[in-house]
Design a protein around this motif. Structure first.
Motif, PDB file in Angstrom:
ATOM      1  N   LEU A 132       0.835  -1.197   0.000  1.00  0.00           N
ATOM      2  CA  LEU A 132       0.000   0.000   0.000  1.00  0.00           C
ATOM      3  C   LEU A 132       0.879   1.260   0.000  1.00  0.00           C
ATOM      4  O   LEU A 132       0.545   2.260  -0.663  1.00  0.00           O
ATOM      5  CB  LEU A 132      -0.921  -0.023   1.218  1.00  0.00           C
ATOM      6  N   ALA A 133       1.992   1.189   0.714  1.00  0.00           N
ATOM      7  CA  ALA A 133       2.931   2.320   0.671  1.00  0.00           C
ATOM      8  C   ALA A 133       3.472   2.501  -0.748  1.00  0.00           C
ATOM      9  O   ALA A 133       3.572   3.631  -1.246  1.00  0.00           O
ATOM     10  CB  ALA A 133       4.079   2.083   1.658  1.00  0.00           C
ATOM     11  N   VAL A 134       3.786   1.382  -1.391  1.00  0.00           N
ATOM     12  CA  VAL A 134       4.265   1.480  -2.775  1.00  0.00           C
ATOM     13  C   VAL A 134       3.185   2.079  -3.668  1.00  0.00           C
ATOM     14  O   VAL A 134       3.448   2.981  -4.482  1.00  0.00           O
ATOM     15  CB  VAL A 134       4.685   0.082  -3.297  1.00  0.00           C
ATOM     16  N   ARG A 135       1.958   1.602  -3.527  1.00  0.00           N
ATOM     17  CA  ARG A 135       0.877   2.159  -4.354  1.00  0.00           C
ATOM     18  C   ARG A 135       0.691   3.655  -4.095  1.00  0.00           C
ATOM     19  O   ARG A 135       0.368   4.418  -5.005  1.00  0.00           O
ATOM     20  CB  ARG A 135      -0.446   1.436  -4.049  1.00  0.00           C
ATOM     21  N   THR A 136       0.868   4.040  -2.841  1.00  0.00           N
ATOM     22  CA  THR A 136       0.714   5.461  -2.513  1.00  0.00           C
ATOM     23  C   THR A 136       1.765   6.282  -3.248  1.00  0.00           C
ATOM     24  O   THR A 136       1.436   7.281  -3.913  1.00  0.00           O
ATOM     25  CB  THR A 136       0.827   5.660  -0.989  1.00  0.00           C
ATOM     26  N   ALA A 138       3.277   5.355  -5.837  1.00  0.00           N
ATOM     27  CA  ALA A 138       3.040   5.163  -7.271  1.00  0.00           C
ATOM     28  C   ALA A 138       1.888   6.010  -7.791  1.00  0.00           C
ATOM     29  O   ALA A 138       1.708   6.132  -9.003  1.00  0.00           O
ATOM     30  CB  ALA A 138       2.758   3.687  -7.548  1.00  0.00           C
ATOM     31  N   SER A 139       1.107   6.580  -6.875  1.00  0.00           N
ATOM     32  CA  SER A 139      -0.012   7.425  -7.320  1.00  0.00           C
ATOM     33  C   SER A 139       0.435   8.848  -7.606  1.00  0.00           C
ATOM     34  O   SER A 139      -0.395   9.696  -7.977  1.00  0.00           O
ATOM     35  CB  SER A 139      -1.122   7.421  -6.267  1.00  0.00           C
ATOM     36  N   GLY A 140       1.718   9.118  -7.419  1.00  0.00           N
ATOM     37  CA  GLY A 140       2.234  10.463  -7.622  1.00  0.00           C
ATOM     38  C   GLY A 140       2.370  10.838  -9.088  1.00  0.00           C
ATOM     39  O   GLY A 140       1.961  10.090  -9.993  1.00  0.00           O
ATOM     40  N   THR A 141       2.985  11.986  -9.292  1.00  0.00           N
ATOM     41  CA  THR A 141       3.093  12.513 -10.651  1.00  0.00           C
ATOM     42  C   THR A 141       4.533  12.544 -11.155  1.00  0.00           C
ATOM     43  O   THR A 141       4.794  13.038 -12.261  1.00  0.00           O
ATOM     44  CB  THR A 141       2.539  13.961 -10.674  1.00  0.00           C
TER      45      THR A 141
ATOM     46  N   LEU B  88      -3.485   1.427  -8.501  1.00  0.00           N
ATOM     47  CA  LEU B  88      -3.766   2.589  -7.651  1.00  0.00           C
ATOM     48  C   LEU B  88      -4.050   2.151  -6.219  1.00  0.00           C
ATOM     49  O   LEU B  88      -4.505   1.034  -5.985  1.00  0.00           O
ATOM     50  CB  LEU B  88      -4.992   3.342  -8.187  1.00  0.00           C
ATOM     51  N   PRO B  89      -3.828   3.048  -5.273  1.00  0.00           N
ATOM     52  CA  PRO B  89      -4.292   2.770  -3.916  1.00  0.00           C
ATOM     53  C   PRO B  89      -5.816   2.775  -3.888  1.00  0.00           C
ATOM     54  O   PRO B  89      -6.441   3.673  -4.438  1.00  0.00           O
ATOM     55  CB  PRO B  89      -3.707   3.911  -3.083  1.00  0.00           C
TER      56      PRO B  89
END
Lengths: 172, 172, 172, 172, 172, 172, 172, 172
Positions: A132-136, A138-141, B88-89
């Motif tokens: 979940l930390a990785v996905r968080t 990964a949701s960046g720009t 995505l998260p």
């Protein structure tokens, strides 16, 4: 395994109330390592060093941390207390203790009042906390985010491939 | 209130199995509005339109969405199924139904297997789901993230001020 | 034991999220073997291969399968997701995992919304899942159904005889 | 609404311990009506007319019934007792009573010992019990089965259409 | 130990669904032996020999039995079903099985509908079931009752003496 | 209704911690009245008049009482404490209070240690407590017992007749 | 009623996360008033003003407070966090919120790790929290303690008298 | 270790229903020893020696005891019964038994009715019971209290130091 990514600035803080939680929590660290996400791991006890815990939470984003992962068991206050003093997303891992199989940990972490969210994963679910930390991130720009999104999709394809292989093993 | 931020690209997708979940889930939308985060809201039912649900999840990140919020009750499969097809998260909101007070919803959402995380909030905790989405976007490296971090800290200061005011009201 | 009845078309599909569920689920296969009902067993993971899972469910009846048995643990989504895309009866087996003794699995499987039924058996109840599949086929109007009804009555008489023998053993 | 399909032989028996369960159980009857499946409904109490209950179960298949639906609450023994004396598939509906929100009913119905399966649906899930009966009949090899499979697929398409309409309503 | 008091008419019937329940249930037999109360023990399965179970219950009082003790686990129907066909007091012992630690057994036994009481003891509480049978016989008006009341008071004095001895052992 | 059978010696003592339990407990009294069993009803609080409670229990059998019925809620100590000082059978009624729906009451009453049995009925099950007291007296060897056995069988036949009538009402 | 005893130094601090907890918590204040124990009541939110909460706990004993009473609901962290920073006895009151009937509150308060005790009372049990604070002060060695012990014994005698009166009311 | 502090008057009474509870309860004794608080330990069974238990509670404060610690499991009545007859603060320790992991013990102890408080600690939390007794004595106005407050603060500083050391160990 290492509990931090020493040469580079940590992006994720993995904290827990005692090093006795490490056998559960290290799966979060291993996962971050797999994805090349830097982290630090530490004992930050809500109940034994409350003021330092508040400081840890208050300063986390100023130190460059972008996500916190907090594991706790029983009357598990660490994730929620950190969430109350940081603007960062806090991921809570309910650690199962000697009684109640983690139900007390789960409810103590997930039932936060409106205003102070904790992203709760399953009892003992430190690997998912890492993911979940990785996905968080990964949701960046930024480019790291894009790279992590690619890695996550590869990871998901691998999961599917493993499931296929398990099916094959079962059928043969 | 509006269920989307029409002129701009949505950054967050709020989905639920039925519009009967909207009275719970709209708190997520209201929260995103407060923080100026764009979103879309839709009915995406895991059990009534499984293929479209898979498509929604698979395409979410390619459509520019950065976080998903999924509310579901009972045997609540929507958050986990979306999490299995998106990088995505995904934030899961356990919606309480007629029986068990949301315990079934909570366990169906939070107890995900290793590999597929869902960031679970409290039963009926749609406001915190919205805040968690904001924190997720705020953990980024871009200017929106920095602005959201500031807003979150203002928000937290407001919470403290309200708590102080409540204390004053109580004492007087 | 074999995980399929190779020479003949399978009538029952036994699926599970991982081959680690096989020690629980094989009791369903053994039961079908006892009754001479053909089956196939496979790993079909809701969370690791969602699209294939949907395909498996969508096509099951067109491939001649008449009943599905799905085992899953924790946030157990497989039985309900299959039920949402097939017109076949789906039997769900809650698999107990490391925590909560299968209560999460049970609630995640049984508490389906109106419209999408899952025939849920007890925690770890794969043998009963097999028997329920047999009863389902036995409720038909063809000669196999009549033969299975006879076998089921013999089976029930055997259960009674065993219970009598146990009583005798206890009393002697 | 009618509690039986008078002119034709019933295929499904809907039974319950008291007519006070009818407000919950009638959803099963309505569902069977929607699909044109004949049924009978009756009070068959495990605890107030045990011998007749055993007779009802023993004779059900000889009377032409093909599926039984049994609703019960609290220490809910009716579904399991019927299942022990009939070769037919028995669908159990946990009826919620004044305390425990149906948890006692659910556990009393679903936790059957190996050898005697009950196809359990959700607490109060009589509509799904009716649908499961339809799916069971639809799993057969005769023309009614084929027709019911078609109807089930239309039904599922309608569910999807309703979900789409709800999404539209939400978005507009 | 013996499972009956062979030379004399049994006053208490101890029944269970399987001889696998005997390791739990034998404590009831041992207790009756301690108090010189005659009994029989048998396997009477609600789910495997329903008609015989009904017969057992219906005839118990005509055969001279005065109290029934029934042990069962999971969806535990034996005590309640017996209670529905006998005028005798029925004592139910929830037997813990592989999952849920006896909670399903307890609720399935204790939550009986109005009209059909079961005297429920603790999970695995077969010794107390035996003692409750003794108390029941001791509540009568005959000489055996008076003798049993005396024995019960001696028994209670012994419990107190043992507790005192334990205190002494602890303090020394 | 009357809370005692004034002219004759009471055979059953109905006690509770507060008169606020009477709306639940009076069903026990009504049932005893139906069967012509004499009783007394009183407030005997384990927590507010412990010494008198002990006295009540210690003297109950010497005063001619033959069965005790004790209702209590929450941390429900009255039934177990009485059972510890009387040789009489004690029937415990878990009274539901404002929280936990009687689960705390049930566990506090039923989970007694070996040596001190309480015959526990369902949450709020005072009618069954009355019936269990009747069954206890009916298990004796005197003429009242024989008469009560007859009445119990008439009562059971009436229950069956009512169930039949309900079935008729449902079918018509 | 007043939320403090204005003229004199408060001996007990009653704190809660929000003034919405006051309807539950005021029973603690009323009880302290009955016993003439001075107190202050305030909103001290663990999640909205963490640093002030830590300060409140850290300074409580230096300000002359001798007992803390803390009410909280859901993921109830206030009592445990205060206990971690004060040497004073902390009494925790689980406040029931919209879901789970206070079970989450109870477990979050009572399941504290070794080293940091919270004296937990029942769900909503603020009156008992007040009484426990009185008993704590009454366990001292000063004249107030002796006076409070006397008052507590009068209070207990009054409870007994009320119970007797209730019995009289019931019997008449 | 010793179960009492022989030369000096005990200030705390540690009681339990059986010496089989001692492995859990001795942590309370060890803690009191650490703080130099005198105590006595004894078996005082609510269910096996009720009258003596009442006497123990009634006389405790007249014998100079200032706090009671009571451990009990299952239908755990000892803490509440003692609390009903003493003006002293009573600390209850839920002892986990063979089933339900202490949940029955916890609810039986904590859910006391208004008027009779028990200071409940976690399941198996005897060490915290000891610490709570120390905090209670430390809340007094005499020199022992002041000394204990100092020791408690040293103790808390030690906990923090240990947590720091654990963090160091984890990081190195």
């Amino acid at each position: 395994m290492s509990v931090s990514s020493e040469d580079r600035e940590p992006q994720v803080g993995i904290v827990m109330g005692s090093n006795s939680d490490w056998p559960v929590m290290k799966a979060a660290a291993e996962t971050l390592n797999e994805f090349g996400v830097t982290f630090e791991a530490d004992v930050v006890s809500a109940h034994r060093m409350a003021a330092e815990m508040i400081d840890y939470g208050t300063q986390a984003h100023t130190r460059g941390l972008r996500v916190l992962i907090a594991g706790a068991g029983g009357a598990a206050h660490l994730p929620g207390m950190l969430a109350s003093v940081t603007p960062l997303p806090v991921i809570g891992v309910p650690v199962p203790l000697a009684h109640f199989d983690g139900l007390d940990s789960l409810l103590s972490i997930v039932q936060m009042p409106a205003g102070v969210p904790v992203a709760t994963v399953s009892v003992g679910g430190a690997r998912n906390a890492g993911l979940l930390a990785v996905r968080t991130l990964a949701s960046g720009t930024d480019t790291q985010a894009a790279a992590l999104r690619d890695k996550l999709q590869t990871f998901q394809a691998d999961l599917a491939a493993q499931a296929h292989a398990k099916g094959e093993a079962l059928r043969s």
